[in-house]
Structure formats: structure tokens, C-alpha cells
Design a protein around this motif. Structure first.
Motif, PDB file in Angstrom:
ATOM      1  N   VAL A 121       0.863  -1.176   0.000  1.00 15.04           N
ATOM      2  CA  VAL A 121       0.000   0.000   0.000  1.00 15.04           C
ATOM      3  C   VAL A 121       0.901   1.228   0.000  1.00 15.04           C
ATOM      4  N   ARG A 122       0.649   2.132  -0.934  1.00 18.73           N
ATOM      5  CA  ARG A 122       1.448   3.356  -1.060  1.00 18.73           C
ATOM      6  C   ARG A 122       0.535   4.559  -0.888  1.00 18.73           C
ATOM      7  N   GLN A 123       0.907   5.472   0.010  1.00 23.54           N
ATOM      8  CA  GLN A 123       0.120   6.669   0.259  1.00 23.54           C
ATOM      9  C   GLN A 123       1.020   7.883   0.385  1.00 23.54           C
ATOM     10  N   PRO A 124       0.599   9.033  -0.147  1.00 27.89           N
ATOM     11  CA  PRO A 124       1.314  10.275   0.177  1.00 27.89           C
ATOM     12  C   PRO A 124       1.194  10.551   1.666  1.00 27.89           C
ATOM     13  N   TYR A 125       2.243  11.103   2.250  1.00 29.05           N
ATOM     14  CA  TYR A 125       2.226  11.323   3.694  1.00 29.05           C
ATOM     15  C   TYR A 125       3.017  12.584   4.018  1.00 29.05           C
TER      16      TYR A 125
END
Length: 894
Positions: free
Chosen positions: A315-319
């Protein structure tokens, strides 16, 4: 949002202790990432409630072909051709059942994988079948939800997905009685109005049943220029038949693709269970997310690595790394520094699309708000989609998130909420938090909006028992505990309407602000109640009452109709529930409010109401039907009202000028004030090529040229602003008809002049003193005004309003002789008595009493010849009763 009922339960096992690994090189793991198929095309839709429609072999060929996102509803239209394309003929306000069916192929390589159906929203209750197998029900119209479709999915070939949605208005005993919102000043659209996907993963994967969230929960517990610390909980699902030894690897990747921090945590996962794995990232010299000035985002990459080194899921998310705090004296604190939040409320519907909007639509809205200079959005009055959160992260827009607990929480006269509704409220709050807690922009969890009406609740609301008997505090306390348990890192808030308002003695208002961490005040001084200048002192009183609670203004504003205009915003009362909502009055409310808000830097935020006009079936107001006209931009999300440019001049440093009242083309008076919003060093106004003057340092960036005399015919106005980099210009064209150039017809006591046959009337102007009044019964939330018949005139609407008391007019006419006609309209309720009218030293009427009819209403006129020098004076002097006048005609004698 909403309770989640599915056929599969998950258990939680104890999490192993995290093992910290400082930033380093990622091993060359084999990749087995999840696959996502967007299910947007090929759907069939029916508005009929067909019981057999869930069967795989049901004949759906005659159903309407649609694409998803989709809603059947179209609500709200203007009574003109500006600002929107909806019409009375295209409107569809039906609320109830809708069926969707989709035939899709099983993706290649599906054998041995897990399959989830993901819905970003379905309003407001959804039931889902795949190949005739019932997967479950979701109750709540605003949140993402998923169903495990593995057992129902065919190994190959065609699948049939069926969804039944229900957006029926809640009523006691009805199908949606326990699903928030129960009421509200906005329309709840139906359908699959956000995207639908098929998500395919390996059996060992990050949890997809985490209340619609990503299965990764990240919290920045520390962030400064030297170091940042992020604590994470990763939920891992083992859908194999055996215990699995695996590890969870978490990385933070900067914009250049370099690894800023990482952690790898070993875990042993029991078969058929979910395990929670804790990890911590420590970032040296972090680049902080700092609002609109620097919305820097890393990529947070979470991987489940099987024992053989294969990455089974990712899972890849901007943070964004940031800290936020709220202080009762310093306001909002971002990364240790005060950061004033100023923005607008936002509803998700738009003309021609309803709620079925695209990511591009949302991006356009964010860009419009940024153009205005806003740095925050209040997402009202329900959970908004991931698009607006993603885009807010990227734009640096701080977000207030809210659940749809709005005004009403009981039905059928009940004094307490149904337990199922309480559960639904907590479920919707859980989904709101779990789905948005990794967003840098999300700052506040709001647990309610305007649940403090008490027994003053407006007539368009329905449902519960008397407001004195329905106590909101037990439910609010439950939601406060739920929110703090879910995410103790963010504060809670709620927006109030009514505390400290000057109601009658029989009105009881509960004090609810203390139920949440932060206060928020929805206050409409000068619109629904009070005077525009009352806002600041009212806020001071709230602060004094709870000095330790940070306070914001969560709503303020007024309606603004694109085709309605006034010559004087003080000429008469605005009609907050009916027609008289001129564009200039909306600007007036915002101008007076902003001055008071800017003088109170301890407010942590101010959100005006509203960014865009939106649909609501409780309103017939302004020049629109079923539209709340308080937006600064019209329902098309493109047509900007004057108030938009006022905020842009004050909030956006980019040089600009804007001539107001451009849409007021056919002018009622030959003399007018010209207002220009300008943030340039100096601004010059030109009329038909000649200079009217230069102004600089205008208060609140609003420059006003008073008493500008227009030319007969066409009037070309140009505002030219000079700034360090050059000049900016704006232009407008007004028309002055020959007959209007020679006379003034003043519709006394009104903000919005009435229409008249063969001539143009202007709204009340050039007066001092007195009060505005009307013989008509005012409109009230969808119920139109009730006109009073007036005998003796063809200008009934003009004569229905009046100015009364002791007052005077100074009308800016050229020197000369004038014919003056005074019109009076009276009804049996008028108090008998006499008054006087003078023009300078000349008495026009002495001990005058208009005729008072025994029934109905009647008009009469008196005509005089008056000399004017500099201006024409008319003085109305009370005697044994208040003086009054309904219309004034002034025509120059040749």
C-alpha cells in the motif's frame, strides 16, 4: 460512513514489538502487488424496485446503460440562464430504490487470490450480490466500504455484480430510519456516485476490512526541523490455512525517490486471522508539510513480505510530516507557529452532475478556493471522498472532517435516539477516522453540526420530540469517547447554531459546545437574525464563557442572487427565506464580517458559508429553486459572485482589481456609487474614458467612488490598478435609459426594487433614519411570501413596502425644478394619526393622515413642485403617528 454488515469476521491477535531499521537500501524483493480493476463502464440501471433483480440470469437488457460514478438525481435550478444548466424539466428529486447490474470478467491469474469489491460510496443504504451470492449491506451514504467476494467470484468467465441502493428520506419505521443524516439543509443524492473497483490480492495481505481504511494507521508524534517520528500500526490478514512467518516493511520515500526512513518488523500470523504489527519511523532532518506555503509530501510505502522474500502486498500513500495544535489565545499552530486558517464550507454536488462528480471536478474546486486565497476547507456535513482529501494534501489545505449528525437524531416523537442510530453514528465516525487519519490535511474530527436548536428548530426539520425533551449530550458524549479512542492525536469539534442567541422566553437552547475539544460557531448576523455588527461582540461573549476552549467561526454569510441587485444594501431587510437576496447584500455581509473576524486573531479558523451554491429542497429563494444561494460561486462551480473577488483581494496577494455589480447592467438611477475590490497600490476609475479619480489604501481592499453621475446610454467603466510589476485592469458596461436619466423613482423601504410597467424603479436610497416595513407576509423556507392586494395602483409590489418613523432623503439631482409625487399605501392595521413632509423650508404636507381603509389596503398619491439646489431634500416628520412613504417619484421639469 455507516454500519458494516458482511459475512466475514476478523479476529485481532497481539502485535509483535517493532524492530527499528534506519534508512537504508531496499532488498531486491520479488513483487506480487495487488491488482485493481476499475468498474466504471457497462452498468445497467433501473429505478424500479424489482425483487428478482439480484438473480444472475435476470434479464437486464432493457435497463438504462450508465457509467459509474452515477446518480439519478438532479436537484436545483436557477430561474435564469446564468450559473447552471439544470431546469425544471431536467430535475429529478426522487428518493428511494435504485438497482445496478454489471457483467464483468474474472481477471486473468485470479486462481488462489483474494478478491474484494470496493465502493467509494453508495447512497445511502447498499446491498450487494455477486453471482447470486449475497455479500452484505452497508448503511451510510458517504464512506468507502468493501466486501470479500472471493468465495462468490468465478474462477474464470463472466461475473454478475448487483447492487441495490436506497436513499429514501428517513422516517420512523422506514428503511433508512437509523442511517444519518435524518434531516438537513442539503439534498441526499442516491446511487453509486463514487467509483467502484475490484481489488485482487495475495492471500497474505494488508487488511481490507479496516472500516474501509487502508489497513495502515500512521501518526506523526513528533516533527521539527531536526527530527520526525511516525508511529504506525499495520493490520495484516492471513487468508491461508497455515500460520505464516512474514515481516512488515515500512518506508518513507522523498520526492527524489530516496529513502528517508524505514522499519522492518517480523510477525507470525495465525491462519484466517488479522494481526496488528506496530512500527516506528524516525526521520532525520525532515521536510515538513507546511500548509499552502509548502505542502511537501513523502510516499509512505507499506509492504507485507512473505518468508520467501516475496512482497505479497503493498500500500502506497502520500504522507506529510507535520504537527498541529489549537490554542485559545494563539489560534491554530502548525509546526510550532501560528497559522491563521481562513476558508469556506464545501458541499460535493454541482449542476448537471449532482454528487456524481469526478476527480477533475474536485481539482477544479480546490483550484478555485486556492485562487480566492483560502487555505482550509470545512468538509460539510458528511464524509467526503478520498479525492478531496488527496488533493487537499497536495494543495496544503487544512481540512475539517465531519459526520452527518445534523440537527435531528430522533424520529417519530421519540425523546431518545434509537440504539441502531447510535450505532450507525459511531460506525460512520469510525469510517471517517480510519479512512482519513493518514492525510496530512485532516486536522479535526467533527462529531455534529447544529444539534443545539432546542425547541427553536426550523419548520423544515422534522422528527423528534419537543427540543426541550431531546437531549443531545448523551449521544455527543458517546461520539466524543469513540473519536478519542480511534485517534487521540486529533481534536474533536462540533458546530453550534444557537447558544447565546437572543430568543424569546419560551425558547430553550442546550449548551453543546463543551462536548468536544474545539468550539465552532455557525452565526448569521444580519441574515437570519441581528445586525451585521453583532458578530464580533457575540464571539467575545462565547470566548469569555469558555476561555480555555479554542473557538472558530464555522459558518457565516448570506444569500446572493446573480440577477438581483440593490442600490443601497441598507435600503430594507434581506429576505433570508424568500426572494430579496441581491448580490450586493451578500458582499455587504462578508465585508462587515471579515472586519470583525480579522480583529480577533485568537480565532483558530474562519469558514465562510459557502464556497458554491448547492442543492436543498427546503428553499425557494433568490432567483433559484431548491438551491441554497449563499455560495460565493454559482452551482456551475464557475460563475463567481462579487463576494468571491472581495476575498481574493484580501487573501490572495496576486495583484487584482474587480468592479462590483457588473451584472447590474440596466441602472435604476443616473447617480450611483462605484465599488472596486483592489489590492494594488493605487486604483484609478475611468468612465467613458475620463478619470473619476484615484484611490489607494482602501479599507479592506474595497475602494468606493461616491456619487458618480452616469451618462445617458452606454457607460464603459475601467478600473486600473497600479502595482510594482505593472498594471491590472477590469471593465464593466452599464446602461442608463433616457427616461431613467431624467427621473428618480425610489421604491421606499426595500432592498430590492419592484418591477414596474414602463419604467425602472430603484431600491430605497439616499435616506437617513426611519425603518423599513412591508404590508406583505414574508416567505419562510420554501413557503412563498403572501402579497397584500392594494387598490388604487398598478405598482402593488412597490407600494407594499415603506419607510416609516422620522427620516429624510437627500436625492442628488441637478439644480432645477422638479415634480415630486409621494405615494402612500395603508392597511386597516395602521395606527391613525398625522405627520408632516417638508422640502427645505417648504411644507408639502401638514398634519397629513393617509386614508385608512376598513378592509384591504389602498394607495394614494400627492404631487408637488419642488426646487432643488445641490440635492433635493425631503423630510418626513412624525406627529401623532409615524411618518411613512411607499414610493417617491422625482422628475425634472423642463
Amino acid at each position: 460512513m455507516g454500519s458494516f454488515r458482511a459475512g466475514r469476521a476478523s479476529a485481532i491477535i497481539a502485535a509483535p514489538v517493532a524492530c527499528l531499521i534506519i534508512a537504508g537500501t531496499l532488498p531486491a524483493f520479488a513483487q506480487s502487488r495487488r491488482d485493481v480493476m476499475v468498474l466504471d463502464a457497462g452498468w445497467r440501471f433501473s429505478a424500479e424496485d424489482v425483487a428478482e433483480a439480484s438473480a444472475p440470469d435476470f434479464a437486464d437488457a432493457t435497463w438504462t446503460q450508465v457509467s459509474v460514478p452515477h446518480t439519478w438525481n438532479r436537484v436545483g435550478y436557477y430561474k435564469h440562464d446564468l450559473g447552471g444548466t439544470n431546469t425544471a424539466a431536467t430535475v429529478d428529486k426522487r428518493q428511494g430504490i435504485g438497482w445496478y447490474r454489471l457483467h464483468f470478467a474474472t481477471p486473468a491469474g485470479a486462481r488462489g487470490k483474494r478478491h474484494w469489491l470496493e465502493f467509494d460510496a453508495a447512497s445511502r443504504v447498499a446491498k450487494v450480490w455477486l453471482n447470486g451470492v449475497y455479500l452484505g449491506e452497508h448503511r451510510g451514504g458517504f464512506s468507502r466500504f468493501r466486501f470479500d467476494a472471493t468465495a462468490a467470484m468465478k474462477a474464470s468467465g463472466e461475473n454478475v455484480l448487483v447492487v441495490r441502493v436506497d436513499n429514501a428520506q428517513p422516517k420512523a419505521g422506514g428503511s433508512t430510519a437509523d442511517v444519518l443524516p435524518l434531516s438537513g439543509d442539503f439534498f441526499v443524492h442516491g446511487g453509486l456516485y463514487r467509483p467502484v473497483r475490484l481489488v485482487t490480492t495475495a492471500p497474505l495481505h494488508i487488511d481490507l476490512a479496516d472500516a474501509g481504511g487502508p489497513g495502515v494507521r500512521a501518526t506523526t508524534v513528533k516533527a521539527d526541523k531536526d527530527q520526525a517520528q511516525v508511529d504506525l500500526v499495520v493490520r495484516v490478514q492471513n487468508d491461508t490455512a497455515k500460520a505464516s512467518k512474514a515481516s512488515v516493511r515500512v518506508r518513507l520515500i522523498d520526492r527524489d525517490g530516496a529513502e528517508a526512513a524505514s522499519a522492518t518488523v517480523p510477525a507470525t500470523l495465525a491462519p484466517g486471522k488479522v494481526g496488528e504489527v506496530a512500527a516506528r519511523l524516525t526521520v532525520a532532518g525532515p521536510h515538513l508539510w507546511h500548509g499552502t506555503a509548502d505542502p511537501y509530501l513523502y510516499d509512505l510505502v507499506t509492504q507485507v513480505v512473505a518468508a520467501d522474500g516475496t512482497v505479497s502486498d503493498e500500500v502506497r500513500q502520500p504522507y506529510g510530516l507535520r504537527t498541529m495544535a489549537f490554542d485559545p489565545d494563539r489560534g491554530f499552530i502548525l509546526n510550532g507557529q501560528p497559522y491563521r486558517l481562513r476558508g469556506a464550507g464545501y458541499h460535493q454536488d454541482r449542476d448537471g452532475k449532482g454528487w456524481a462528480i469526478s476527480r477533475e471536478d474536485v481539482a477544479e474546486d480546490i483550484a478555485t478556493l486556492r485562487e480566492m486565497g483560502a487555505n482550509t476547507i470545512r468538509l460539510t456535513h458528511y464524509q467526503h471522498g478520498q479525492d478531496v482529501h488527496d488533493l487537499a494534501d497536495r494543495a496544503g489545505m487544512v481540512v475539517w472532517d465531519e459526520i452527518p449528525l445534523v440537527s435531528v437524531w430522533t424520529l417519530g416523537g421519540s425523546k431518545v435516539p434509537d440504539p441502531a442510530l447510535v450505532a450507525n453514528a459511531k460506525s460512520q465516525l469510525t469510517e471517517l477516522v480510519r479512512q482519513n487519519q493518514n492525510h496530512a490535511a485532516s486536522a479535526i474530527w467533527s462529531i455534529a453540526n447544529e444539534v443545539d436548536f432546542g425547541n427553536s428548530i426550523p419548520s423544515f426539520m422534522f422528527g423528534g420530540a419537543d427540543g426541550r425533551e431531546v437531549d443531545p449530550m448523551p449521544l455527543l458524549n458517546e461520539l466524543q469517547k469513540t473519536a478519542k479512542a480511534l485517534d487521540p492525536s486529533r481534536p474533536t469539534a462540533l458546530a453550534t447554531c444557537c447558544e447565546a442567541r437572543a430568543f424569546g422566553n419560551d425558547i430553550e437552547i442546550p449548551t453543546t459546545a463543551a462536548a468536544a475539544d474545539l468550539g465552532g460557531a455557525n452565526r448569521y448576523f444580519g441574515w437570519y437574525f441581528g445586525k451585521p455588527g453583532d458578530l464580533g461582540p457575540h464571539l467575545d461573549g462565547l470566548r469569555a464563557k469558555r476561555p480555555q476552549q479554542p473557538l472558530a467561526v464555522t459558518e457565516y454569510g448570506a444569500g446572493g442572487a446573480l440577477t438581483m441587485h440593490t442600490d443601497n444594501v441598507l435600503g430594507g431587510p434581506a429576505d433570508s427565506r424568500g426572494a430579496a437576496q441581491p448580490e450586493e447584500y451578500e458582499s455587504h455581509i462578508h465585508e462587515t464580517a471579515l472586519a470583525q473576524l480579522d480583529a480577533r486573531p485568537w480565532l483558530y479558523a474562519t469558514w465562510l458559508w459557502n464556497s458554491f451554491d448547492f442543492a436543498t429542497t427546503v428553499r425557494t429563494e433568490g432567483d433559484a429553486q431548491d438551491i441554497n444561494t449563499k455560495g460565493l460561486i454559482a452551482y456551475d462551480h464557475k460563475t463567481r459572485k462579487d463576494a468571491f473577488w472581495f476575498y481574493k483581494a484580501n487573501w490572495n496577494p496576486e495583484p487584482m482589481v474587480h468592479i462590483t455589480s457588473k451584472r447590474y447592467v440596466d441602472r435604476a438611477y443616473p447617480v450611483t456609487d462605484v465599488k472596486v475590490y483592489s489590492n494594488t497600490a493605487s486604483t484609478e476609475l475611468l468612465l467613458n474614458g475620463r478619470s473619476v479619480g484615484v484611490k489607494s489604501d482602501c479599507p479592506q481592499k474595497a475602494c468606493v467612488w461616491s456619487g458618480v453621475r452616469l451618462d445617458e446610454g452606454s457607460n464603459a467603466l475601467v478600473a486600473r490598478g497600479v502595482h510594482a510589476g505593472g498594471t491590472v485592469e477590469d471593465s464593466a458596461r452599464w446602461m442608463l435609459a433616457p427616461e431613467t436619466a431624467r427621473r428618480f423613482v425610489i421604491d421606499a423601504g426595500t432592498l430590492l426594487a419592484a418591477k414596474s410597467e414602463g419604467r425602472v424603479l430603484g431600491s430605497d436610497n439616499w435616506f437617513e433614519g426611519g425603518q423599513a416595513g412591508s404590508l406583505d407576509k414574508p416567505a419562510n423556507f420554501g413557503k412563498p411570501a403572501v402579497p397584500t392586494a392594494i387598490a388604487g395602483t398598478t405598482d402593488r409590489a412597490a407600494l407594499a413596502t415603506y419607510r416609516s418613523g422620522t427620516f429624510s432623503y437627500r436625492v442628488p439631482v441637478a439644480d432645477g425644478r422638479y415634480k415630486v409625487t409621494l405615494w402612500f399605501a395603508t392597511a386597516p392595521t395602521q395606527k391613525p394619526g398625522t405627520f408632516e413632509v417638508k422640502s427645505g423650508n417648504k411644507t408639502l404636507l401638514r398634519k397629513f393622515q393617509p386614508a385608512i381603509p376598513a378592509s384591504g389596503a389602498v394607495a394614494e398619491a400627492r404631487t408637488f413642485t419642488v426646487k432643488a439646489k445641490g440635492s433635493l431634500a425631503l423630510d418626513f416628520i412624525s406627529g401623532t403617528t409615524d411618518a411613512r412613504v411607499s414610493m417617491i417619484e422625482i422628475e425634472r421639469l423642463r
